[in-house]
Design a protein around this motif. Sequence first.
Motif, short mmCIF file in Angstrom:
data_model
loop_
_atom_site.label_atom_id
_atom_site.label_comp_id
_atom_site.label_asym_id
_atom_site.label_seq_id
_atom_site.Cartn_x
_atom_site.Cartn_y
_atom_site.Cartn_z
N TYR A 164 18.50 -52.65 -22.82
CA TYR A 164 17.06 -52.54 -22.60
C TYR A 164 16.51 -51.38 -23.41
O TYR A 164 17.05 -50.26 -23.35
CB TYR A 164 16.77 -52.36 -21.11
N TYR A 165 15.43 -51.66 -24.12
CA TYR A 165 14.81 -50.67 -24.99
C TYR A 165 13.39 -50.39 -24.53
O TYR A 165 12.63 -51.30 -24.18
CB TYR A 165 14.75 -51.17 -26.43
N CYS A 166 13.04 -49.13 -24.58
CA CYS A 166 11.68 -48.68 -24.35
C CYS A 166 10.98 -48.56 -25.70
O CYS A 166 11.61 -48.17 -26.70
CB CYS A 166 11.72 -47.33 -23.64
N ALA A 167 9.69 -48.88 -25.74
CA ALA A 167 8.95 -48.80 -27.00
C ALA A 167 7.53 -48.34 -26.74
O ALA A 167 6.99 -48.54 -25.64
CB ALA A 167 8.95 -50.15 -27.70
N ALA A 168 6.94 -47.74 -27.75
CA ALA A 168 5.57 -47.24 -27.65
C ALA A 168 4.72 -47.77 -28.79
O ALA A 168 5.18 -47.86 -29.93
CB ALA A 168 5.57 -45.71 -27.67
N ARG A 169 3.49 -48.12 -28.46
CA ARG A 169 2.54 -48.58 -29.46
C ARG A 169 1.28 -47.72 -29.37
O ARG A 169 0.65 -47.63 -28.32
CB ARG A 169 2.17 -50.04 -29.22
N SER A 170 0.94 -47.11 -30.48
CA SER A 170 -0.21 -46.21 -30.50
C SER A 170 -1.51 -47.00 -30.59
O SER A 170 -1.50 -48.19 -30.94
CB SER A 170 -0.10 -45.22 -31.66
N ILE A 171 -2.60 -46.34 -30.30
CA ILE A 171 -3.92 -46.98 -30.32
C ILE A 171 -4.20 -47.55 -31.71
O ILE A 171 -4.01 -46.86 -32.72
CB ILE A 171 -5.00 -45.97 -29.93
N GLY A 172 -4.61 -48.79 -31.76
CA GLY A 172 -4.96 -49.42 -33.02
C GLY A 172 -3.80 -50.03 -33.76
O GLY A 172 -4.00 -50.76 -34.74
N ALA A 173 -2.58 -49.75 -33.31
CA ALA A 173 -1.41 -50.30 -33.99
C ALA A 173 -1.16 -51.74 -33.55
O ALA A 173 -1.46 -52.11 -32.41
CB ALA A 173 -0.19 -49.44 -33.71
N VAL A 174 -0.60 -52.52 -34.44
CA VAL A 174 -0.28 -53.90 -34.12
C VAL A 174 1.09 -54.00 -33.46
O VAL A 174 1.29 -54.76 -32.51
CB VAL A 174 -0.31 -54.77 -35.39
N ASP A 175 2.00 -53.21 -33.96
CA ASP A 175 3.38 -53.29 -33.49
C ASP A 175 3.78 -52.03 -32.70
O ASP A 175 3.14 -50.99 -32.82
CB ASP A 175 4.33 -53.45 -34.67
N PHE A 176 4.86 -52.16 -31.96
CA PHE A 176 5.48 -51.01 -31.31
C PHE A 176 6.23 -50.23 -32.39
O PHE A 176 7.16 -50.76 -32.99
CB PHE A 176 6.44 -51.47 -30.21
N GLY A 177 5.82 -49.00 -32.62
CA GLY A 177 6.36 -48.24 -33.74
C GLY A 177 7.44 -47.25 -33.38
O GLY A 177 8.14 -46.76 -34.26
#
Length: 118
Positions: free
Chosen positions: A93-106
Amino acid sequence: QVQLVESGGGLVQAGGSLRLSCAASGRSFSTYTMGWFRQAPGKEREFVAAIRSGGSTYYADSVRGRFTISRDNAKNTVYLQMTSLKPEDTAVYYCAARSIGAVDFGSWGQGTQVTVSS
């Protein structure tokens, strides 16, 4: 980018529960959309759940009603409460974050293993 560290994985019997945690660095955690993904052996990584900065939540059909995603912005942490676990939930299991305005989890964590025995 934000740094992410998952914890809470382990071995559990079918029907059991686990809670995963993901601690994030940085001062903008509350603005990120946070997500959980998983990858089982021999399979592609798949979406599990996500929570927006405002608290809206989204789930994969396979976990809806069994898993709950939540966040504590004061602790820069996102959680995944997993109940009624099944052997098919076994995965990293992986945690991911996506910043405001981003399309993908970076930003991605290193992953934590969850194994559900039958």
